[in-house]
Structure formats: structure tokens, C-alpha cells
Design a protein around this motif. Sequence first.
Motif, short mmCIF file in Angstrom:
data_model
loop_
_atom_site.label_atom_id
_atom_site.label_comp_id
_atom_site.label_asym_id
_atom_site.label_seq_id
_atom_site.Cartn_x
_atom_site.Cartn_y
_atom_site.Cartn_z
N ILE A 1 51.02 -34.20 14.06
CA ILE A 1 50.20 -35.05 14.59
C ILE A 1 49.43 -34.55 16.04
N LEU A 2 50.16 -34.10 16.70
CA LEU A 2 49.81 -33.36 17.86
C LEU A 2 50.04 -32.18 18.21
N SER A 3 49.13 -31.22 18.42
CA SER A 3 49.47 -29.80 18.82
C SER A 3 50.28 -29.37 20.00
N ALA A 4 50.95 -28.40 20.24
CA ALA A 4 51.57 -28.14 21.37
C ALA A 4 50.55 -27.57 22.39
N ASN B 1 43.40 -36.41 12.85
CA ASN B 1 42.91 -37.62 12.72
C ASN B 1 43.62 -38.11 11.25
N PRO B 2 44.38 -38.96 11.18
CA PRO B 2 45.04 -39.58 9.92
C PRO B 2 44.04 -40.01 9.00
N TYR B 3 42.77 -40.52 9.31
CA TYR B 3 42.03 -41.15 8.22
C TYR B 3 41.07 -40.19 7.59
N THR B 4 40.66 -38.96 8.23
CA THR B 4 39.87 -37.88 7.79
C THR B 4 40.56 -36.51 7.43
N GLY B 5 41.80 -36.64 7.90
CA GLY B 5 42.59 -35.38 7.71
C GLY B 5 42.22 -34.28 8.53
#
Length: 186
Positions: free
Chosen positions: A118-121, A162-166
Motif C-alpha cells: 500500500i505505502l512504500s518505505a 492506488n487501489p483503483y488503477t493499480g
Amino acid sequence: MKYLLIATLLFCLPFISAAQKNNLFADIGTSSFPISHPAFSITGNHRLTKNFGIGLGAQAYYAASTQPFNYPYPTKDIFKPAIYADFRAYFHLRKKGLIFLLADVGIAIYKDDGIPGILSAHNNGFYVGYGLGYSYAITPRGIGPYVCLKIASDGYAVQQYNPYTGEPNKLFEFEGVGIFALGFKF
């Protein structure tokens, strides 16, 4: 970490407070209201004029890690040390009081693991702090206790998916935490 603060204070005190124009501010406080986490700072400041000074300092505090909107899991708290340049404006009161405004700009030194998928380090961040304080002089030289309310903030770039567009999106995040501190001005 507290032993490092004490050792730095004892080592730097004779050098920093040797002249009337130099001050050392050391404090300990609490951050992340209403949950209490420790915070501390130590700042050496040189007065360029009667009402303005510049200096260097170090601060450390706990803050919540980044989380996306509506993230269902609890966040962890991250220890965020910072090194900064300090700018202070001084306003002298009639007797022994001194009000000061502070602005700090520097770098926060820490590592956030992010949220996998989801979120990068990210590592480090751009540190900005600002606040208001009141000092009461016990000695003629101005040595005495002070109280300060600060906001410490941290800016950094992360990659969020983005979960909608990937597709990944690069974002610049800025997070802040309030700090109430009690300290001593040397």
C-alpha cells in the motif's frame, strides 16, 4: 538516549554558556496528545542582536507512522530524532521574564517501513519545528526554567499504490505533532 542527552549537556555547557550572548536550552516534554510519549531537545543559541538569535540543536520525539485514509489496522509509533538550525526571536518583559518564538529547519533521521503493498518505505525527512515559550530568569545572567509549546513536523516523499488503477502515485506527506516541554535555559 537519555545518557547521550546528559553527556552532551555536561560537555557543551561550559562552552555554550561562557558568554552573555550564548544560551543553551535543554528540555524534556510530552508529544502525541492525548497519548503521552516522551520528547526532548537541546539547542545552543547565539544572539546576533538583543531580540534575535541563531543556533543548532537536536530533538527527538515519538509520532505515529503514515497510514492511508480509512486504513483498518492500528499504526505504530516511530521514534523521530532530528538535527536542525534554530532561529529565535526574543521579547523581554519588564522584570525577569522572556518570551521567545522559535523556528527550526533541519532533517529528521529515522526509518519508516511503510505498509507492504500500500505505502512504500522511506528514510529521513525534512524537519520543521515552530513554537512559543516563556522563560523566567533566576540569576542576573538569565539562567532559569522555561516552558514551551512546539509543533514538530516532518515532510517526506512516499510512493502510494492506488487501489483503483493499480498505478503507483508519488506523494509528499507532511505530518506534525504538538509537544509541551519544560526545560532550563543556561
